[in-house]
Structures are given as C-alpha cells and as structure tokens.
Scaffold this motif. Sequence first.
Motif, PDB file in Angstrom:
ATOM      1  N   ALA A  60     -12.464 -11.715   4.372  1.00  0.00           N
ATOM      2  CA  ALA A  60     -11.881 -10.374   4.290  1.00  0.00           C
ATOM      3  C   ALA A  60     -11.563  -9.842   5.685  1.00  0.00           C
ATOM      4  CB  ALA A  60     -12.829  -9.428   3.564  1.00  0.00           C
ATOM      5  N   ALA A  61     -12.449 -10.113   6.648  1.00  0.00           N
ATOM      6  CA  ALA A  61     -12.209  -9.658   8.021  1.00  0.00           C
ATOM      7  C   ALA A  61     -10.924 -10.276   8.574  1.00  0.00           C
ATOM      8  CB  ALA A  61     -13.401 -10.015   8.901  1.00  0.00           C
ATOM      9  N   LEU A  62     -10.742 -11.578   8.329  1.00  0.00           N
ATOM     10  CA  LEU A  62      -9.523 -12.242   8.800  1.00  0.00           C
ATOM     11  C   LEU A  62      -8.305 -11.722   8.037  1.00  0.00           C
ATOM     12  CD1 LEU A  62      -8.067 -14.346  10.498  1.00  0.00           C
ATOM     13  CD2 LEU A  62      -8.699 -16.082   8.800  1.00  0.00           C
ATOM     14  N   ALA A  63      -8.458 -11.528   6.735  1.00  0.00           N
ATOM     15  CA  ALA A  63      -7.342 -11.047   5.917  1.00  0.00           C
ATOM     16  C   ALA A  63      -6.840  -9.686   6.400  1.00  0.00           C
ATOM     17  CB  ALA A  63      -7.767 -10.957   4.455  1.00  0.00           C
ATOM     18  N   ALA A  64      -7.748  -8.859   6.909  1.00  0.00           N
ATOM     19  CA  ALA A  64      -7.352  -7.535   7.386  1.00  0.00           C
ATOM     20  C   ALA A  64      -6.328  -7.623   8.516  1.00  0.00           C
ATOM     21  CB  ALA A  64      -8.580  -6.760   7.855  1.00  0.00           C
ATOM     22  N   THR A  65      -6.310  -8.747   9.226  1.00  0.00           N
ATOM     23  CA  THR A  65      -5.378  -8.903  10.355  1.00  0.00           C
ATOM     24  C   THR A  65      -4.071  -9.576   9.947  1.00  0.00           C
ATOM     25  OG1 THR A  65      -6.181 -11.101  11.044  1.00  0.00           O
ATOM     26  CG2 THR A  65      -7.373  -9.170  11.870  1.00  0.00           C
ATOM     27  N   THR A  66      -4.010 -10.113   8.728  1.00  0.00           N
ATOM     28  CA  THR A  66      -2.829 -10.891   8.320  1.00  0.00           C
ATOM     29  C   THR A  66      -2.168 -10.396   7.036  1.00  0.00           C
ATOM     30  OG1 THR A  66      -4.270 -12.448   7.124  1.00  0.00           O
ATOM     31  CG2 THR A  66      -3.734 -12.998   9.407  1.00  0.00           C
ATOM     32  N   ILE A  67      -2.846  -9.586   6.244  1.00  0.00           N
ATOM     33  CA  ILE A  67      -2.343  -9.216   4.927  1.00  0.00           C
ATOM     34  C   ILE A  67      -1.070  -8.372   5.029  1.00  0.00           C
ATOM     35  CG2 ILE A  67      -3.674  -7.059   4.668  1.00  0.00           C
ATOM     36  CD1 ILE A  67      -4.284  -8.080   1.748  1.00  0.00           C
ATOM     37  N   THR A  68      -0.148  -8.580   4.088  1.00  0.00           N
ATOM     38  CA  THR A  68       1.116  -7.849   4.074  1.00  0.00           C
ATOM     39  C   THR A  68       1.057  -6.703   3.074  1.00  0.00           C
ATOM     40  OG1 THR A  68       2.079  -9.211   2.320  1.00  0.00           O
ATOM     41  CG2 THR A  68       2.326  -9.999   4.600  1.00  0.00           C
ATOM     42  N   ASP A  69       2.041  -5.812   3.170  1.00  0.00           N
ATOM     43  CA  ASP A  69       2.117  -4.704   2.213  1.00  0.00           C
ATOM     44  C   ASP A  69       2.322  -5.238   0.795  1.00  0.00           C
ATOM     45  OD1 ASP A  69       1.778  -2.846   4.210  1.00  0.00           O
ATOM     46  OD2 ASP A  69       3.929  -2.430   4.458  1.00  0.00           O
ATOM     47  N   GLU A  70       3.093  -6.306   0.665  1.00  0.00           N
ATOM     48  CA  GLU A  70       3.329  -6.907  -0.655  1.00  0.00           C
ATOM     49  C   GLU A  70       2.033  -7.448  -1.241  1.00  0.00           C
ATOM     50  OE1 GLU A  70       6.962  -6.460   1.514  1.00  0.00           O
ATOM     51  OE2 GLU A  70       5.115  -7.533   2.056  1.00  0.00           O
ATOM     52  N   GLU A  71       1.218  -8.053  -0.414  1.00  0.00           N
ATOM     53  CA  GLU A  71      -0.062  -8.593  -0.891  1.00  0.00           C
ATOM     54  C   GLU A  71      -1.037  -7.477  -1.253  1.00  0.00           C
ATOM     55  OE1 GLU A  71      -0.127 -12.886   1.474  1.00  0.00           O
ATOM     56  OE2 GLU A  71      -0.630 -11.032   2.537  1.00  0.00           O
ATOM     57  N   LEU A  72      -0.987  -6.389  -0.520  1.00  0.00           N
ATOM     58  CA  LEU A  72      -1.809  -5.231  -0.879  1.00  0.00           C
ATOM     59  C   LEU A  72      -1.369  -4.661  -2.221  1.00  0.00           C
ATOM     60  CD1 LEU A  72      -2.067  -3.505   2.609  1.00  0.00           C
ATOM     61  CD2 LEU A  72      -3.998  -4.355   1.266  1.00  0.00           C
ATOM     62  N   ALA A  73      -0.058  -4.624  -2.448  1.00  0.00           N
ATOM     63  CA  ALA A  73       0.464  -4.138  -3.730  1.00  0.00           C
ATOM     64  C   ALA A  73       0.012  -5.049  -4.867  1.00  0.00           C
ATOM     65  CB  ALA A  73       1.987  -4.057  -3.680  1.00  0.00           C
ATOM     66  N   GLU A  74      -0.023  -6.358  -4.602  1.00  0.00           N
ATOM     67  CA  GLU A  74      -0.498  -7.307  -5.612  1.00  0.00           C
ATOM     68  C   GLU A  74      -1.964  -7.045  -5.956  1.00  0.00           C
ATOM     69  OE1 GLU A  74      -1.309 -12.117  -6.234  1.00  0.00           O
ATOM     70  OE2 GLU A  74      -0.518 -11.362  -4.334  1.00  0.00           O
ATOM     71  N   LEU A  75      -2.783  -6.733  -4.957  1.00  0.00           N
ATOM     72  CA  LEU A  75      -4.187  -6.420  -5.199  1.00  0.00           C
ATOM     73  C   LEU A  75      -4.328  -5.162  -6.058  1.00  0.00           C
ATOM     74  CD1 LEU A  75      -5.825  -7.158  -1.709  1.00  0.00           C
ATOM     75  CD2 LEU A  75      -6.011  -8.527  -3.799  1.00  0.00           C
ATOM     76  N   ASP A  76      -3.442  -4.185  -5.848  1.00  0.00           N
ATOM     77  CA  ASP A  76      -3.462  -2.971  -6.680  1.00  0.00           C
ATOM     78  C   ASP A  76      -3.182  -3.306  -8.144  1.00  0.00           C
ATOM     79  OD1 ASP A  76      -4.046  -1.213  -4.589  1.00  0.00           O
ATOM     80  OD2 ASP A  76      -1.921  -0.917  -4.082  1.00  0.00           O
ATOM     81  N   VAL A  77      -2.244  -4.221  -8.369  1.00  0.00           N
ATOM     82  CA  VAL A  77      -1.922  -4.647  -9.737  1.00  0.00           C
ATOM     83  C   VAL A  77      -3.117  -5.371 -10.359  1.00  0.00           C
ATOM     84  CG1 VAL A  77      -0.471  -6.187 -11.123  1.00  0.00           C
ATOM     85  CG2 VAL A  77       0.560  -4.798  -9.309  1.00  0.00           C
ATOM     86  N   ILE A  78      -3.748  -6.237  -9.590  1.00  0.00           N
ATOM     87  CA  ILE A  78      -4.911  -6.972 -10.102  1.00  0.00           C
ATOM     88  C   ILE A  78      -6.047  -6.007 -10.436  1.00  0.00           C
ATOM     89  CG2 ILE A  78      -6.672  -8.702  -9.553  1.00  0.00           C
ATOM     90  CD1 ILE A  78      -4.603 -10.084  -7.762  1.00  0.00           C
ATOM     91  N   LEU A  79      -6.219  -4.969  -9.622  1.00  0.00           N
ATOM     92  CA  LEU A  79      -7.236  -3.956  -9.906  1.00  0.00           C
ATOM     93  C   LEU A  79      -7.018  -3.321 -11.274  1.00  0.00           C
ATOM     94  CD1 LEU A  79      -7.907  -1.945  -6.610  1.00  0.00           C
ATOM     95  CD2 LEU A  79      -9.575  -3.143  -8.020  1.00  0.00           C
ATOM     96  N   ALA A  80      -5.761  -3.010 -11.581  1.00  0.00           N
ATOM     97  CA  ALA A  80      -5.445  -2.430 -12.889  1.00  0.00           C
ATOM     98  C   ALA A  80      -5.769  -3.411 -14.012  1.00  0.00           C
ATOM     99  CB  ALA A  80      -3.971  -2.032 -12.933  1.00  0.00           C
ATOM    100  N   ASP A  81      -5.463  -4.688 -13.787  1.00  0.00           N
ATOM    101  CA  ASP A  81      -5.793  -5.715 -14.788  1.00  0.00           C
ATOM    102  C   ASP A  81      -7.305  -5.836 -14.970  1.00  0.00           C
ATOM    103  OD1 ASP A  81      -3.103  -6.226 -15.042  1.00  0.00           O
ATOM    104  OD2 ASP A  81      -3.113  -8.002 -13.750  1.00  0.00           O
ATOM    105  N   MET A  82      -8.049  -5.728 -13.872  1.00  0.00           N
ATOM    106  CA  MET A  82      -9.503  -5.816 -13.925  1.00  0.00           C
ATOM    107  C   MET A  82     -10.084  -4.671 -14.739  1.00  0.00           C
ATOM    108  SD  MET A  82     -12.146  -6.105 -10.681  1.00  0.00           S
ATOM    109  CE  MET A  82     -10.916  -7.063  -9.770  1.00  0.00           C
ATOM    110  N   ALA A  83      -9.552  -3.468 -14.513  1.00  0.00           N
ATOM    111  CA  ALA A  83     -10.024  -2.305 -15.263  1.00  0.00           C
ATOM    112  C   ALA A  83      -9.751  -2.480 -16.753  1.00  0.00           C
ATOM    113  CB  ALA A  83      -9.350  -1.036 -14.730  1.00  0.00           C
TER     114      ALA A  83
END
Length: 255
Positions: free
Chosen positions: A108-131
């Motif tokens: 996660a620490a490494l991802a914080a330096t490389t993650i894109t806005d698109e990948e963050l948006a994908e995580l938001d979608v996965i969060l909704a699926d998880m809920a």
Amino acid sequence: MNPQNDGRKLYQKVVAAISTAIQSGTYKPGQRLPPERDLAEEFEVSRPTVREAMIALDIMGLVEARHGSGIYVTNRRPEGAVAAAAQDLDIGAFELTEARRLFEGEAAALAATTITDEELAELDVILADMAEENVKNVSGEKADRRFHVAIAKSTRNSAITLVVETLWDVRDKSPLCRTMLERSREVGVRPLIDDHRDIVEALRTRDPRKARAAMHHHLGTVIENLLTATELEALQRAQMEVAAKRNEFARRAAI
C-alpha cells in the motif's frame, strides 16, 4: 512442553503435543483442557496460535467447546493419523493475516506513489460491490480480494501482485483458514467497508505512511475480529444448546 523447532507451523506443534497427551492418557475423554492463557504460557506461543490449534483439534474431532465452559477432549485417535490430519489442515487465518498485514502494508505504501486516478476510481467501484456483497451475505469475499489485488497491481510490480494473489489463494484453499473464516462469518464478521474506504482515502493523498498505516490498521482489525469471533463460538454453541433444551422442556410441559 515447549514445541521443538522442527519446521512445522507453531499451531501444528501445539496440536501434536496435545494429541500426544490425549493418546497417552494425560488428557482423558471428557476432561477439560487448561485455559487458553495457560496453554499459551506452557507452549511459549501466542494466544492466537493456541486458538488455531484448538480449532484444528476441533475439526479433527479430538476436542469440542462445551457449554461455554471451555474445551473438552472427545476421543482418541492414533498419533500418526492426528499428525497427518494436522498437516493437511495447512495454514491458519491468524498466521495468514499477520503475513498479509506485513506485506500488504508495504504494498500500500508503494501504491500510494504510483496509483492513478483511474485506479482509485476502480477501488471506489469495488467498495460499492463489497458493500452489496455484505448486504446479500455473499460468501467468498470476492470483492474484498479484488480490492487488495487491485492495490497490488497499482504498484506496477508483478512480483508484489503475485505474492498478494498467492496469499489469497492460500486463504481460500487452506481447510483450517477457511473454517476459521466461515465461523467468523457465522457470528456476523464481514469485510469492513469503513476500513477499506480509509485505505482508499490514504492512497488518494499519495502519502505512503498514511497508506501503510491504514492497511496495517485494517488487517490488525481483521485479526482482532477473528479472535472475537472464534471466542464467541463456544458461547454461541452453548446458547443454542440451552435454547434447544428450553424448547424440549416447553414441548414436554405442553403434553
């Protein structure tokens, strides 16, 4: 009775020692095993390791939680069969989650330096699926796995992704780990949406320290919830037995 460093997992050493004690008659059928804290001191291991050993012995039919008062010996089996059964159970949920906490925190620490806005948006979608999976009580935590693997992929390091996926494969395939997680689900433990959301927000700040801390907190909470869930199991079983007795008494009283 400190287990020897012979290459076996810690919980397997405890299982082997207790099963040998049962085989030799030190612990007899119907006898209550010492409290978890005492066993942890005796074997010089953590209480989660003892908890894994007790669940393994339960799965193998050697012990059972009884009336909320502790763990009792049920029967004896040949030592060789017990040792083989313990080996077949593989890794436990505490051990696995501890490894995930260490490794995925750095991912996660490494991802914080490389993650894109698109990948963050994908995580938001996965969060909704998880809920949604939580609401529908879908087993398997598929969205949870997608979430953690997506973070690994965002590191741009295929070896990190492979390790995270492998840890999840072990989680799904290990009989002991799977049993522990199923029992946790039975008492209401579900993927923690708020914890996962905190991880996303930490990644969004592009701050490695915050991302690492958020992942550590999340997986530390998973371990605590596993402890609580497996501790509650004996009490829950006792409550079910009491309820059954009450129903039987009511039925007889109505005759």
